[in-house]
Design a protein around this motif. Sequence first.
Motif, PDB file in Angstrom:
ATOM      1  N   LEU A 126       0.738  -1.045   0.155  1.00  0.00           N
ATOM      2  CA  LEU A 126      -0.058  -0.115  -0.145  1.00  0.00           C
ATOM      3  C   LEU A 126       0.797   1.159  -0.185  1.00  0.00           C
ATOM      4  O   LEU A 126       0.566   2.318  -0.649  1.00  0.00           O
ATOM      5  CB  LEU A 126      -1.065  -0.286   1.293  1.00  0.00           C
ATOM      6  CG  LEU A 126      -1.826   1.227   1.290  1.00  0.00           C
ATOM      7  CD1 LEU A 126      -2.909   1.262  -0.123  1.00  0.00           C
ATOM      8  CD2 LEU A 126      -2.728   1.063   2.376  1.00  0.00           C
ATOM      9  N   VAL A 127       1.994   1.157   0.845  1.00  0.00           N
ATOM     10  CA  VAL A 127       2.688   2.495   0.765  1.00  0.00           C
ATOM     11  C   VAL A 127       3.743   2.592  -0.710  1.00  0.00           C
ATOM     12  O   VAL A 127       3.486   3.808  -0.919  1.00  0.00           O
ATOM     13  CB  VAL A 127       3.754   2.123   1.908  1.00  0.00           C
ATOM     14  CG1 VAL A 127       4.989   3.266   1.805  1.00  0.00           C
ATOM     15  CG2 VAL A 127       3.310   1.861   3.169  1.00  0.00           C
ATOM     16  N   ARG A 143       0.884   4.160  -2.840  1.00  0.00           N
ATOM     17  CA  ARG A 143       0.890   5.736  -2.441  1.00  0.00           C
ATOM     18  C   ARG A 143       1.879   6.461  -3.225  1.00  0.00           C
ATOM     19  O   ARG A 143       1.704   7.398  -3.880  1.00  0.00           O
ATOM     20  CB  ARG A 143       0.605   5.838  -1.226  1.00  0.00           C
ATOM     21  CG  ARG A 143      -0.366   5.374  -0.241  1.00  0.00           C
ATOM     22  CD  ARG A 143      -1.827   5.795  -0.902  1.00  0.00           C
ATOM     23  NE  ARG A 143      -2.747   5.264  -0.069  1.00  0.00           N
ATOM     24  CZ  ARG A 143      -4.097   5.590  -0.188  1.00  0.00           C
ATOM     25  NH1 ARG A 143      -4.554   6.534  -1.307  1.00  0.00           N
ATOM     26  NH2 ARG A 143      -5.279   5.090   0.437  1.00  0.00           N
ATOM     27  N   HIS A 190       1.828   6.540  -7.119  1.00  0.00           N
ATOM     28  CA  HIS A 190       0.574   7.652  -7.433  1.00  0.00           C
ATOM     29  C   HIS A 190       1.095   9.188  -7.305  1.00  0.00           C
ATOM     30  O   HIS A 190       0.830   9.842  -7.966  1.00  0.00           O
ATOM     31  CB  HIS A 190      -0.557   7.268  -6.481  1.00  0.00           C
ATOM     32  CG  HIS A 190      -1.561   6.190  -6.621  1.00  0.00           C
ATOM     33  ND1 HIS A 190      -2.301   5.622  -5.903  1.00  0.00           N
ATOM     34  CD2 HIS A 190      -1.077   5.257  -7.869  1.00  0.00           C
ATOM     35  CE1 HIS A 190      -2.676   4.535  -6.330  1.00  0.00           C
ATOM     36  NE2 HIS A 190      -2.106   4.338  -7.486  1.00  0.00           N
ATOM     37  N   ASN A 191       1.859   9.480  -6.275  1.00  0.00           N
ATOM     38  CA  ASN A 191       2.493  10.539  -6.003  1.00  0.00           C
ATOM     39  C   ASN A 191       3.591  11.050  -7.187  1.00  0.00           C
ATOM     40  O   ASN A 191       3.725  12.113  -7.618  1.00  0.00           O
ATOM     41  CB  ASN A 191       2.932  10.768  -4.582  1.00  0.00           C
ATOM     42  CG  ASN A 191       1.844  11.188  -3.731  1.00  0.00           C
ATOM     43  OD1 ASN A 191       1.248  12.129  -3.588  1.00  0.00           O
ATOM     44  ND2 ASN A 191       1.412   9.928  -2.829  1.00  0.00           N
ATOM     45  N   ASN A 247       1.168  14.969   1.180  1.00  0.00           N
ATOM     46  CA  ASN A 247      -0.082  14.286   0.830  1.00  0.00           C
ATOM     47  C   ASN A 247       0.382  12.534   1.160  1.00  0.00           C
ATOM     48  O   ASN A 247      -0.554  11.689   1.836  1.00  0.00           O
ATOM     49  CB  ASN A 247      -0.278  14.151  -0.718  1.00  0.00           C
ATOM     50  CG  ASN A 247      -1.579  13.498  -1.140  1.00  0.00           C
ATOM     51  OD1 ASN A 247      -2.706  13.223  -0.038  1.00  0.00           O
ATOM     52  ND2 ASN A 247      -1.669  12.789  -1.958  1.00  0.00           N
ATOM     53  N   PHE A 248       1.539  12.281   0.820  1.00  0.00           N
ATOM     54  CA  PHE A 248       2.099  10.888   1.102  1.00  0.00           C
ATOM     55  C   PHE A 248       2.257  10.848   2.707  1.00  0.00           C
ATOM     56  O   PHE A 248       1.881   9.844   3.390  1.00  0.00           O
ATOM     57  CB  PHE A 248       3.526  10.863   0.472  1.00  0.00           C
ATOM     58  CG  PHE A 248       3.989   9.271   0.690  1.00  0.00           C
ATOM     59  CD1 PHE A 248       3.585   8.313   0.275  1.00  0.00           C
ATOM     60  CD2 PHE A 248       5.333   9.279   1.279  1.00  0.00           C
ATOM     61  CE1 PHE A 248       4.143   7.141   0.349  1.00  0.00           C
ATOM     62  CE2 PHE A 248       6.027   8.170   1.665  1.00  0.00           C
ATOM     63  CZ  PHE A 248       5.270   6.931   1.169  1.00  0.00           C
ATOM     64  N   ASP A 292      -1.197  10.206   4.124  1.00  0.00           N
ATOM     65  CA  ASP A 292      -1.401   8.756   3.935  1.00  0.00           C
ATOM     66  C   ASP A 292      -0.889   7.774   5.010  1.00  0.00           C
ATOM     67  O   ASP A 292      -1.650   7.053   5.496  1.00  0.00           O
ATOM     68  CB  ASP A 292      -1.322   8.214   2.745  1.00  0.00           C
ATOM     69  CG  ASP A 292      -2.192   8.858   1.591  1.00  0.00           C
ATOM     70  OD1 ASP A 292      -3.200   9.380   1.853  1.00  0.00           O
ATOM     71  OD2 ASP A 292      -1.791   9.148   0.322  1.00  0.00           O
ATOM     72  N   SER A 344      -4.929   0.292   6.607  1.00  0.00           N
ATOM     73  CA  SER A 344      -4.271  -0.587   5.858  1.00  0.00           C
ATOM     74  C   SER A 344      -4.769  -1.939   5.601  1.00  0.00           C
ATOM     75  O   SER A 344      -4.306  -2.714   4.901  1.00  0.00           O
ATOM     76  CB  SER A 344      -3.138  -0.488   6.691  1.00  0.00           C
ATOM     77  OG  SER A 344      -2.996  -0.815   7.888  1.00  0.00           O
TER      78      SER A 344
END
Length: 325
Positions: free
Chosen positions: A3-4, A7, A10-11, A305-306, A309, A320
């Motif tokens: 998941l990390v 993210r 995506h950034n 933003n990261f 999250d 998570s």
Amino acid sequence: MRLVLGRFTHNALALLAVTTILFFMFRLMPGTPLAAFINENLNADQQQAMLEQFGLDKPMWQQYFIYLANLLQGEMGLSFFQRRPVMTILLEVLPNSVILTLTSLIIAYIFGVVAGAWLAWKRGTWIERAAVPAVLATRAAPEFWIGMVLLAVLSFNAGWFPSGGASSPGMAYSSNWDRIFSLDYVHHLALPVLTLALYLQGLPLLLMRSNMLEVMHEEFVTMARMKGLSEWRIVIGHAARNALLPVVTAFALGVGLSMGGNVVIETVFSWPGIGRLLVQAVSVHDYPLAQGAFLMIALVLALMNFVADLLYMVLDPRVSHGRKG
């Protein structure tokens, strides 16, 4: 970990998209960046040499890939107007923007959390009925309007604060850090911080109040009342702790959003930060400097933003494990 990494990817893709849009947007704008340098005395060969100096003689697609390659090496190019590396110019003003943003956010969120919890405790009283519209008014008012009102009242009329800049004329310092830690710098910082804090405090206050109103009806709050605990201890020690989760993540996002929104504040108060530098760069068609300033703001926004999250995943493990659920 998956998941990390998702993210982070995506950034990174968002930053690549922003970089691409900025590169082509500035080059498709009307006008030429060399208008400030080219005059009647320069012949065609000299103008061509100047284009070659800044790399503007190559096709646009080739300029784009050269720009991306330089970015990967931490190089943002040479400023057309100042004839200095863009990274050097940005690092000179970055501390001013960071100090303005963080100071305003810390003040706004401390006040917003405490006041929001207090207004939830005073639910249904005249205090809440008067405070909530006032908070909404400061949140809805444009930043430049709040700044102009404070300038007119506290600077031009009362004379308590300077009207702009980061230091008084004639002041000399041995280094930039000596200037930042001086009382004169703090005096100039006070009014921009007050303006930005007044604008930002509405979100944490209303968010904290809304969360508190929901938490106050939870079973653990009822149990605390049955134990005979004082109302203030229940509000601070039990309800407020559980209502802070969205406020903490909003703070991380607020850092990035405020860095981008400081353009107005820095322009109104002539504060030497990235926002004011961005306006100046756009006005003189300084493509590399404007791109660098925009990219720096986008980088901070993506980074925070990261971080938001990650904070949410740490503070609320349900996020998570959402797919498993």
